[in-house]
Design a protein around this motif. Structure first.
Motif, PDB file in Angstrom:
ATOM      1  N   VAL A 168      47.373  67.276  11.565  1.00 54.15           N
ATOM      2  CA  VAL A 168      46.312  67.825  10.703  1.00 54.15           C
ATOM      3  C   VAL A 168      45.344  66.716  10.289  1.00 54.15           C
ATOM      4  CG1 VAL A 168      45.817  68.928   8.491  1.00 54.15           C
ATOM      5  CG2 VAL A 168      47.730  69.732   9.885  1.00 54.15           C
ATOM      6  N   LEU A 169      45.871  65.567   9.935  1.00 57.78           N
ATOM      7  CA  LEU A 169      45.013  64.442   9.556  1.00 57.78           C
ATOM      8  C   LEU A 169      44.095  64.042  10.713  1.00 57.78           C
ATOM      9  CD1 LEU A 169      47.702  62.340   7.675  1.00 57.78           C
ATOM     10  CD2 LEU A 169      45.645  63.312   6.619  1.00 57.78           C
ATOM     11  N   ALA A 170      44.629  64.024  11.923  1.00 57.80           N
ATOM     12  CA  ALA A 170      43.808  63.670  13.089  1.00 57.80           C
ATOM     13  C   ALA A 170      42.692  64.690  13.305  1.00 57.80           C
ATOM     14  CB  ALA A 170      44.690  63.570  14.330  1.00 57.80           C
ATOM     15  N   VAL A 221      36.371  59.801   8.107  1.00 56.98           N
ATOM     16  CA  VAL A 221      37.108  59.300   9.273  1.00 56.98           C
ATOM     17  C   VAL A 221      38.116  58.241   8.855  1.00 56.98           C
ATOM     18  CG1 VAL A 221      36.908  58.014  11.436  1.00 56.98           C
ATOM     19  CG2 VAL A 221      35.258  59.822  10.900  1.00 56.98           C
ATOM     20  N   VAL A 222      37.681  57.284   8.047  1.00 62.39           N
ATOM     21  CA  VAL A 222      38.548  56.184   7.633  1.00 62.39           C
ATOM     22  C   VAL A 222      39.721  56.700   6.800  1.00 62.39           C
ATOM     23  CG1 VAL A 222      38.681  54.108   6.199  1.00 62.39           C
ATOM     24  CG2 VAL A 222      36.750  54.432   7.770  1.00 62.39           C
ATOM     25  N   ARG A 242      43.358  56.477   8.465  1.00 64.76           N
ATOM     26  CA  ARG A 242      44.241  55.500   7.838  1.00 64.76           C
ATOM     27  C   ARG A 242      45.599  56.112   7.510  1.00 64.76           C
ATOM     28  NH1 ARG A 242      44.817  50.743   8.383  1.00 64.76           N
ATOM     29  NH2 ARG A 242      46.892  51.505   8.847  1.00 64.76           N
ATOM     30  N   GLU A 243      45.585  57.308   6.933  1.00 67.38           N
ATOM     31  CA  GLU A 243      46.854  57.943   6.573  1.00 67.38           C
ATOM     32  C   GLU A 243      47.646  58.316   7.821  1.00 67.38           C
ATOM     33  OE1 GLU A 243      48.716  61.671   4.013  1.00 67.38           O
ATOM     34  OE2 GLU A 243      46.566  61.230   3.856  1.00 67.38           O
ATOM     35  N   ARG A 267      49.396  59.457  20.338  1.00 70.46           N
ATOM     36  CA  ARG A 267      48.570  60.101  21.359  1.00 70.46           C
ATOM     37  C   ARG A 267      47.362  60.777  20.731  1.00 70.46           C
ATOM     38  NH1 ARG A 267      52.590  62.251  23.565  1.00 70.46           N
ATOM     39  NH2 ARG A 267      52.504  64.378  22.752  1.00 70.46           N
ATOM     40  N   ARG A 268      47.575  61.456  19.611  1.00 70.08           N
ATOM     41  CA  ARG A 268      46.465  62.111  18.924  1.00 70.08           C
ATOM     42  C   ARG A 268      45.445  61.083  18.436  1.00 70.08           C
ATOM     43  NH1 ARG A 268      46.952  67.311  17.081  1.00 70.08           N
ATOM     44  NH2 ARG A 268      44.739  66.952  16.677  1.00 70.08           N
ATOM     45  N   LEU A 269      45.911  59.968  17.935  1.00 65.65           N
ATOM     46  CA  LEU A 269      45.004  58.940  17.427  1.00 65.65           C
ATOM     47  C   LEU A 269      44.213  58.289  18.559  1.00 65.65           C
ATOM     48  CD1 LEU A 269      47.266  57.326  14.684  1.00 65.65           C
ATOM     49  CD2 LEU A 269      45.152  58.607  14.313  1.00 65.65           C
ATOM     50  N   ARG A 270      44.837  58.106  19.698  1.00 64.00           N
ATOM     51  CA  ARG A 270      44.116  57.515  20.823  1.00 64.00           C
ATOM     52  C   ARG A 270      43.035  58.459  21.333  1.00 64.00           C
ATOM     53  NH1 ARG A 270      49.805  55.219  22.822  1.00 64.00           N
ATOM     54  NH2 ARG A 270      49.696  53.218  21.737  1.00 64.00           N
TER      55      ARG A 270
END
Length: 418
Positions: free
Chosen positions: A349-351, A366-367, A371-372, A387-390
């Motif tokens: 959800v955060l992504a 975005v930050v 970050r979380e 994977r989601r962050l990449r």
């Protein structure tokens, strides 16, 4: 003769063999030391380099039957890490069970229908242990910690299946289909897609052989996630169509067919079909009309509690950020109740909220959300969150000029996964 001896007979150093195969020298060393085994895709090239057949290579890779007591004890404590392939266990299962043909609904060579010849074990104990393992997996911050126990359970089940006495074969097949789904989940979270796909294929094959339609359908759904992770929407749609047909033959009191619809919504969103996605989500939401025991908490966990975040994620896929933000923000506000111990769900959800920030060129949003999510990735070692962050990094674009975003990009690039 073992692998090191065959290499030396041909005059190869570890470095030379590694160069021929396009791998690191340490990989060859780990093969020869029995720490890992070559991946299926590496074996034909290795056999050619050693001038032997694939069958002869299998014999070289098989551990000796008799070892000294001290060596055996040392190996029993030298547990493979989550990064080590499970091909040996899968191969042992296929040797025990008679192969009767390819499973037509799976586009994968490893998907073989498993025929008769299953021998008696202790299925009640296997079912109970599997249930415990699913609970441990769900509660574990780092999913890879479950891997050694799953391997031990697979080995024990393999021995039960190879016993001399017949009986309880269907119950043992159910336990195997269940456990291979869990093995696939561990591999998938560690970004080991080939291992995950092979485990899901075996789970589907065994479930089919046992006429366990819900187990079979759930294994197919999990297999579709492998294609989804690579945005192969057409392939995923084909597998889900098969899963839908199988689920229709299953237990109508279970939520299997609703889970299929939920994942079909993801495929339709990826294909840009908003109307189709909405229809699939509506079918998934019918799970709310089922009794409270419609999910077993193990291989079937879909109970509708994730539908809000799923809907929000689908709107992000479709570029409907106005609809997505409201749904996702509400899901995040209720995360303590909705997500429980799942870092993975909150991280997703955060992504998605960070993606919305990127589309609006809102660096602060975005930050904050990235970050979380990064903190959760560090705390859990989750390959899924990584994977989601990449994928999120691919969206940063001009925002990377912000030193805070650039720092997050660097930190995401350095994320280690099992």
């Amino acid at each position: 003769m073992g692998l090191p001896e065959r290499r030396k007979t041909l005059g190869y150093s570890q470095e030379k063999l590694a160069e021929l195969l396009g791998v690191d020298r340490t990989t060859v060393g780990r093969w020869e030391g029995g720490k890992i085994t070559p991946q299926p895709c590496q074996r034909p090239g290795l056999a050619r380099a050693l001038d032997i057949s694939l069958q002869e290579l299998e014999a070289l890779l098989s551990p000796p039957q008799a070892v000294e007591r001290g060596t055996a004890e040392q190996k029993s404590t030298d547990r493979p890490s989550v990064g080590d392939p499970d091909e040996m266990i899968r191969r042992e299962f296929l040797r025990i069970l008679t192969v009767s043909g390819a499973l037509s609904v799976l586009p994968l060579d490893e998907a073989e229908a498993l025929a008769d010849g299953v021998h008696r074990g202790n299925p009640d104990d296997f079912a109970r242990m599997n249930g415990h393992l699913w609970q441990v997996y769900q509660l574990a911050r780092t999913k890879g910690t479950v891997h050694p126990v799953v391997r031990d359970q697979l080995t024990t089940l393999k021995e039960a299946l190879s016993g001399e006495r017949r009986g309880n074969s269907l119950l043992l097949l159910n336990a195997a289909a269940d456990l291979f789904q869990l093995a696939g989940e561990v591999a998938f979270d560690a970004n080991r897609y080939a291992d995950a796909a092979a485990s899901y294929a075996l789970a589907a094959s065994v479930g089919k052989e046992a006429d366990a339609y819900d187990l079979w359908a759930c294994a197919l759904v999990r297999h579709a996630y492998v294609d989804l992770s690579e945005r192969k929407y057409r392939e995923a749609a084909d597998i889900l169509h098969a899963a839908e047909r199988v689920a229709a033959r299953g237990d109508s009191t279970l939520s299997t067919r609703h889970w299929v619809a939920s994942v079909q919504a993801e495929v339709l969103a990826g294909s840009g079909d908003l109307a189709g996605c909405e229809r699939a989500l509506a079918r998934a939401e019918e799970v709310q009309h089922l009794a409270g025991d419609s999910a077993n908490g193990g291989w079937l966990r879909f109970d509708g509690t994730r539908l809000a975040e799923e809907r929000g994620a689908r709107y992000v896929q479709l570029g409907r950020f106005d609809l997505a933000e409201e749904v996702l923000t509400k899901a995040l506000d209720h995360s303590a109740l909705a997500f429980g111990h799942s870092y993975r769900r909150r991280g997703a959800v955060l992504a998605d909220l960070a993606v919305i920030g990127v589309k609006r060129r809102d660096s602060d949003q975005v930050v904050a959300f990235t970050r979380e999510a990064l903190d959760l990735a560090h705390a859990s070692s989750s390959g899924y969150i990584a994977r989601r962050l990449r994928s999120l990094c691919d969206e940063f674009g001009p925002l990377s000029r912000d030193h805070r975003v650039a720092g997050l990009r660097a930190e995401i690039a350095s994320l280690s996964t099992p």
